[in-house]
Scaffold this motif. Structure first.
Motif, PDB file in Angstrom:
ATOM      1  N   PHE A  40       1.439  -3.649  -8.518  1.00 48.09           N
ATOM      2  CA  PHE A  40       0.453  -4.130  -9.275  1.00 48.09           C
ATOM      3  C   PHE A  40      -0.035  -3.258 -10.525  1.00 48.09           C
ATOM      4  O   PHE A  40      -1.271  -3.369 -11.061  1.00 48.09           O
ATOM      5  CB  PHE A  40      -0.794  -3.994  -8.208  1.00 48.09           C
ATOM      6  N   THR A  41       0.648  -2.141 -10.759  1.00 50.54           N
ATOM      7  CA  THR A  41       0.489  -1.131 -11.917  1.00 50.54           C
ATOM      8  C   THR A  41       1.631  -1.108 -12.670  1.00 50.54           C
ATOM      9  O   THR A  41       2.907  -1.145 -12.122  1.00 50.54           O
ATOM     10  CB  THR A  41      -0.128   0.064 -11.541  1.00 50.54           C
ATOM     11  N   PRO A  42       1.913  -0.713 -13.878  1.00 52.00           N
ATOM     12  CA  PRO A  42       3.125  -0.599 -14.687  1.00 52.00           C
ATOM     13  C   PRO A  42       3.934   0.577 -13.774  1.00 52.00           C
ATOM     14  O   PRO A  42       5.197   0.719 -13.764  1.00 52.00           O
ATOM     15  CB  PRO A  42       2.594  -0.056 -16.008  1.00 52.00           C
ATOM     16  N   THR A  43       3.182   1.821 -13.528  1.00 46.60           N
ATOM     17  CA  THR A  43       3.800   2.997 -12.949  1.00 46.60           C
ATOM     18  C   THR A  43       4.688   2.531 -11.543  1.00 46.60           C
ATOM     19  O   THR A  43       5.429   2.977 -11.299  1.00 46.60           O
ATOM     20  CB  THR A  43       2.880   4.183 -12.445  1.00 46.60           C
ATOM     21  N   LYS A  44       3.827   1.922 -10.718  1.00 46.47           N
ATOM     22  CA  LYS A  44       4.437   1.273  -9.579  1.00 46.47           C
ATOM     23  C   LYS A  44       5.866   0.502  -9.909  1.00 46.47           C
ATOM     24  O   LYS A  44       6.941   0.400  -9.129  1.00 46.47           O
ATOM     25  CB  LYS A  44       3.561   0.605  -8.614  1.00 46.47           C
ATOM     26  N   THR A  45       5.578  -0.512 -10.741  1.00 45.57           N
ATOM     27  CA  THR A  45       6.549  -1.477 -11.167  1.00 45.57           C
ATOM     28  C   THR A  45       7.987  -0.527 -11.495  1.00 45.57           C
ATOM     29  O   THR A  45       9.129  -0.673 -11.169  1.00 45.57           O
ATOM     30  CB  THR A  45       6.594  -2.330 -12.103  1.00 45.57           C
ATOM     31  N   ALA A  46       7.774   0.370 -12.408  1.00 47.80           N
ATOM     32  CA  ALA A  46       8.713   1.325 -12.971  1.00 47.80           C
ATOM     33  C   ALA A  46       9.469   2.126 -12.022  1.00 47.80           C
ATOM     34  O   ALA A  46      10.567   2.134 -12.083  1.00 47.80           O
ATOM     35  CB  ALA A  46       8.178   2.149 -14.105  1.00 47.80           C
ATOM     36  N   LEU A  47       8.631   2.506 -11.068  1.00 49.47           N
ATOM     37  CA  LEU A  47       9.096   3.458  -9.913  1.00 49.47           C
ATOM     38  C   LEU A  47      10.106   2.524  -9.127  1.00 49.47           C
ATOM     39  O   LEU A  47      11.081   3.023  -8.785  1.00 49.47           O
ATOM     40  CB  LEU A  47       7.759   4.117  -9.033  1.00 49.47           C
ATOM     41  N   LEU A  48       9.567   1.188  -8.791  1.00 45.49           N
ATOM     42  CA  LEU A  48      10.563   0.604  -8.027  1.00 45.49           C
ATOM     43  C   LEU A  48      11.728   0.066  -8.617  1.00 45.49           C
ATOM     44  O   LEU A  48      12.915   0.011  -7.984  1.00 45.49           O
ATOM     45  CB  LEU A  48       9.679  -0.574  -7.454  1.00 45.49           C
ATOM     46  N   HIS A 100       0.840  -1.249  -0.006  1.00 49.26           N
ATOM     47  CA  HIS A 100      -0.009   0.165  -0.022  1.00 49.26           C
ATOM     48  C   HIS A 100       0.820   1.425  -0.111  1.00 49.26           C
ATOM     49  O   HIS A 100       0.417   2.461   0.049  1.00 49.26           O
ATOM     50  CB  HIS A 100      -0.945  -0.017   1.258  1.00 49.26           C
ATOM     51  N   THR A 101       2.115   1.068  -0.241  1.00 54.75           N
ATOM     52  CA  THR A 101       3.076   2.220  -0.367  1.00 54.75           C
ATOM     53  C   THR A 101       2.704   3.088  -1.587  1.00 54.75           C
ATOM     54  O   THR A 101       2.542   2.499  -2.666  1.00 54.75           O
ATOM     55  CB  THR A 101       4.435   1.869  -0.449  1.00 54.75           C
ATOM     56  N   ASN A 102       2.368   4.426  -1.478  1.00 60.40           N
ATOM     57  CA  ASN A 102       1.759   4.972  -2.353  1.00 60.40           C
ATOM     58  C   ASN A 102       1.630   6.462  -2.223  1.00 60.40           C
ATOM     59  O   ASN A 102       1.959   7.080  -1.083  1.00 60.40           O
ATOM     60  CB  ASN A 102       0.399   4.590  -2.719  1.00 60.40           C
ATOM     61  N   VAL A 103       1.438   7.254  -3.283  1.00 57.93           N
ATOM     62  CA  VAL A 103       1.184   8.999  -3.122  1.00 57.93           C
ATOM     63  C   VAL A 103      -0.077   9.234  -4.145  1.00 57.93           C
ATOM     64  O   VAL A 103      -0.359   8.864  -5.178  1.00 57.93           O
ATOM     65  CB  VAL A 103       2.614   9.414  -3.773  1.00 57.93           C
ATOM     66  N   ARG A 139      10.118   8.971  -3.852  1.00 54.56           N
ATOM     67  CA  ARG A 139      11.360   8.772  -3.532  1.00 54.56           C
ATOM     68  C   ARG A 139      11.911   8.939  -2.144  1.00 54.56           C
ATOM     69  O   ARG A 139      12.705   8.263  -1.425  1.00 54.56           O
ATOM     70  CB  ARG A 139      12.231   9.764  -4.432  1.00 54.56           C
ATOM     71  N   TYR A 140      11.218   9.942  -1.489  1.00 54.73           N
ATOM     72  CA  TYR A 140      11.436  10.300  -0.090  1.00 54.73           C
ATOM     73  C   TYR A 140      10.887   9.054   0.735  1.00 54.73           C
ATOM     74  O   TYR A 140      11.675   8.456   1.594  1.00 54.73           O
ATOM     75  CB  TYR A 140      10.443  11.595   0.343  1.00 54.73           C
ATOM     76  N   LEU A 141       9.654   8.543   0.522  1.00 61.27           N
ATOM     77  CA  LEU A 141       9.068   7.263   1.026  1.00 61.27           C
ATOM     78  C   LEU A 141       9.869   5.966   0.890  1.00 61.27           C
ATOM     79  O   LEU A 141      10.138   5.410   1.731  1.00 61.27           O
ATOM     80  CB  LEU A 141       7.839   6.819   0.564  1.00 61.27           C
ATOM     81  N   LEU A 142      10.547   5.847  -0.272  1.00 56.79           N
ATOM     82  CA  LEU A 142      11.512   4.729  -0.454  1.00 56.79           C
ATOM     83  C   LEU A 142      12.993   4.727   0.387  1.00 56.79           C
ATOM     84  O   LEU A 142      13.398   3.721   0.535  1.00 56.79           O
ATOM     85  CB  LEU A 142      11.566   4.429  -2.148  1.00 56.79           C
ATOM     86  N   GLN A 143      13.339   6.075   0.149  1.00 57.58           N
ATOM     87  CA  GLN A 143      14.435   6.218   1.079  1.00 57.58           C
ATOM     88  C   GLN A 143      14.141   5.937   2.410  1.00 57.58           C
ATOM     89  O   GLN A 143      15.122   5.367   3.159  1.00 57.58           O
ATOM     90  CB  GLN A 143      14.768   7.919   0.741  1.00 57.58           C
ATOM     91  N   GLY A 149      16.100   0.711  -7.673  1.00 56.34           N
ATOM     92  CA  GLY A 149      17.197  -0.528  -7.380  1.00 56.34           C
ATOM     93  C   GLY A 149      16.672  -1.778  -7.528  1.00 56.34           C
ATOM     94  O   GLY A 149      17.172  -2.826  -7.024  1.00 56.34           O
ATOM     95  N   PHE A 150      15.131  -1.971  -7.379  1.00 58.54           N
ATOM     96  CA  PHE A 150      14.502  -3.277  -7.516  1.00 58.54           C
ATOM     97  C   PHE A 150      14.465  -3.904  -8.680  1.00 58.54           C
ATOM     98  O   PHE A 150      14.805  -3.247  -9.910  1.00 58.54           O
ATOM     99  CB  PHE A 150      12.947  -3.065  -7.033  1.00 58.54           C
ATOM    100  N   THR A 151      14.615  -5.428  -8.728  1.00 55.15           N
ATOM    101  CA  THR A 151      14.545  -6.037  -9.866  1.00 55.15           C
ATOM    102  C   THR A 151      13.386  -6.906  -9.935  1.00 55.15           C
ATOM    103  O   THR A 151      12.942  -7.258  -8.734  1.00 55.15           O
ATOM    104  CB  THR A 151      15.686  -6.933 -10.284  1.00 55.15           C
ATOM    105  N   ILE A 152      12.733  -7.346 -11.123  1.00 54.43           N
ATOM    106  CA  ILE A 152      11.598  -8.253 -11.074  1.00 54.43           C
ATOM    107  C   ILE A 152      11.904  -9.581 -11.105  1.00 54.43           C
ATOM    108  O   ILE A 152      12.681 -10.268 -11.931  1.00 54.43           O
ATOM    109  CB  ILE A 152      10.794  -7.982 -12.314  1.00 54.43           C
ATOM    110  N   GLU A 153      11.406 -10.184 -10.016  1.00 59.09           N
ATOM    111  CA  GLU A 153      11.889 -11.749  -9.754  1.00 59.09           C
ATOM    112  C   GLU A 153      10.788 -12.502 -10.498  1.00 59.09           C
ATOM    113  O   GLU A 153      11.340 -13.465 -11.138  1.00 59.09           O
ATOM    114  CB  GLU A 153      11.843 -12.160  -8.325  1.00 59.09           C
ATOM    115  N   GLU A 154       9.475 -12.343 -10.748  1.00 55.54           N
ATOM    116  CA  GLU A 154       8.471 -12.972 -11.589  1.00 55.54           C
ATOM    117  C   GLU A 154       7.202 -12.216 -11.410  1.00 55.54           C
ATOM    118  O   GLU A 154       7.073 -11.127 -10.910  1.00 55.54           O
ATOM    119  CB  GLU A 154       8.333 -14.376 -10.834  1.00 55.54           C
ATOM    120  N   SER A 155       6.372 -12.481 -12.503  1.00 58.16           N
ATOM    121  CA  SER A 155       5.349 -11.912 -12.911  1.00 58.16           C
ATOM    122  C   SER A 155       3.973 -12.801 -12.598  1.00 58.16           C
ATOM    123  O   SER A 155       4.326 -14.064 -13.343  1.00 58.16           O
ATOM    124  CB  SER A 155       5.276 -11.065 -14.129  1.00 58.16           C
TER     125      SER A 155
END
Length: 316
Positions: free
Chosen positions: A131-139, A88-91, A102-106, A143-149
């Motif tokens: 759960f959305t393309p925008t959230k995945t792109a942000l992560l 539920h991390t979101n803006v 970026r502040y929240l992920l920091q 520095g995150f990597t996609i493990e599986e979909s």
């Protein structure tokens, strides 16, 4: 690494239980802005906090505007798999042009390092789901990597579903609570390793997660297939009356009984029961690389791909 600071007029504070409603609304607004709909419920927020024992005062952060409205949220918690970033991390969409995410992920990174230092046995990873393309792109950008979909599939119950069919020698019925939990677990524990090759969780862990901690699980929506006086298949569901929808949580058939139409009839039983309860749609998740034929199974009973979401990890 550049330290991110909040723009003037915004405040970072600890999170309280009573913030759950605002966090739910925050996620709904962000989802609707991107996809046109949202599945987030306040029960989801409370359940995650409770299940993972997230320390809201120490390991979560809320961002508020000058009027005190909650416009950003994140939280992390130690689990057996590493440190979990709350999904539920979101803006709020009105503020997404500012460096709040970026502040929240920091913040999440800093708390993750502290938690790993105090829990040295914990895998050194921060994991979550996009759960959305925008959230995945942000992560990924953080520095995150996609493990599986996974694919989220759905069926709309806007008309009476096709009735389940009688299978010779097989009875499909509601399970008997207090008597058949172990038998249901045995079916799931046999079936699920065929998906990812990993041993399934212990019985006590499964039971606690399903029957004790889950506020959305409905035991009256747990069905079993019985043959030769033993349970050979099962399906478990969550229900969200406030959204008029349900979620098919687990579907499992013993190996020696597969490819006989049992899973289809279990699901059709769930469809019919859900329709009678006034549910408007059902969802389920399936791994994109599932090799058990699950995609074809779900398509055969009228479900279709609704969206894709990603499992992501950042190693520390």
């Amino acid at each position: 690494m550049t330290t991110i600071t909040l723009p003037a007029g915004l405040l970072a504070r600890e999170v309280h239980l009573e913030d759950a409603s605002a966090i739910t609304d925050l996620n709904k607004q962000a989802d609707i802005a991107e996809t046109g709909q949202s599945d987030t419920t306040i029960e989801d927020v409370y359940e995650l906090w409770d299940n993972e024992q997230l320390d809201l005062a120490r390991d979560a952060c809320a961002i508020t505007n000058a009027g005190g409205d909650l416009i950003g949220y994140t939280g992390v918690a130690v689990t057996l798999r590493g440190v979990m970033l709350d999904v539920h991390t979101n803006v709020h969409p009105t503020y997404q042009h500012l460096p709040i995410a970026r502040y929240l992920l920091q913040f999440a990174d800093e708390r993750t390092r502290a938690l790993l230092e105090s829990n040295p046995e914990t895998p050194r990873r921060l994991y979550t789901w996009g759960f959305t393309p925008t959230k995945t792109a942000l992560l990924v950008g953080h520095g995150f990597t996609i493990e599986e979909s996974d694919y989220r599939m759905e069926i709309k119950l806007d008309k009476e579903p096709e009735p389940s069919q009688v299978l010779p020698g097989i009875t499909i019925r509601p399970f008997v609570q207090g008597q058949e939990e172990q038998a249901v677990y045995a079916v799931i524990a046999e079936a699920f390793p065929d998906i990812d090759g990993k041993p399934y969780r212990p019985y006590d862990d499964w039971y606690q997660n399903v029957f004790v901690k889950s506020t959305s699980f409905d035991p009256t929506m747990l069905y079993v297939a019985v043959a030769e006086n033993q349970i050979i298949g099962t399906t478990l569901c969550r229900v969200y009356p406030e959204n008029a929808e349900g979620f098919i949580w687990q579907v499992a058939i013993r190996r020696s009984w597969r490819k006989q139409g049992i899973a289809q009839q279990l699901m059709r039983t769930v469809f019919a029961a859900s329709y009678q309860r006034g549910m408007q749609r059902l969802l389920l998740d399936v791994n994109a690389t599932n090799a058990t034929g699950a995609h074809q199974l779900y398509a055969s009973v009228g479900m279709h791909k609704h969206s894709q979401f990603d499992s992501l990890v950042k190693v520390f």
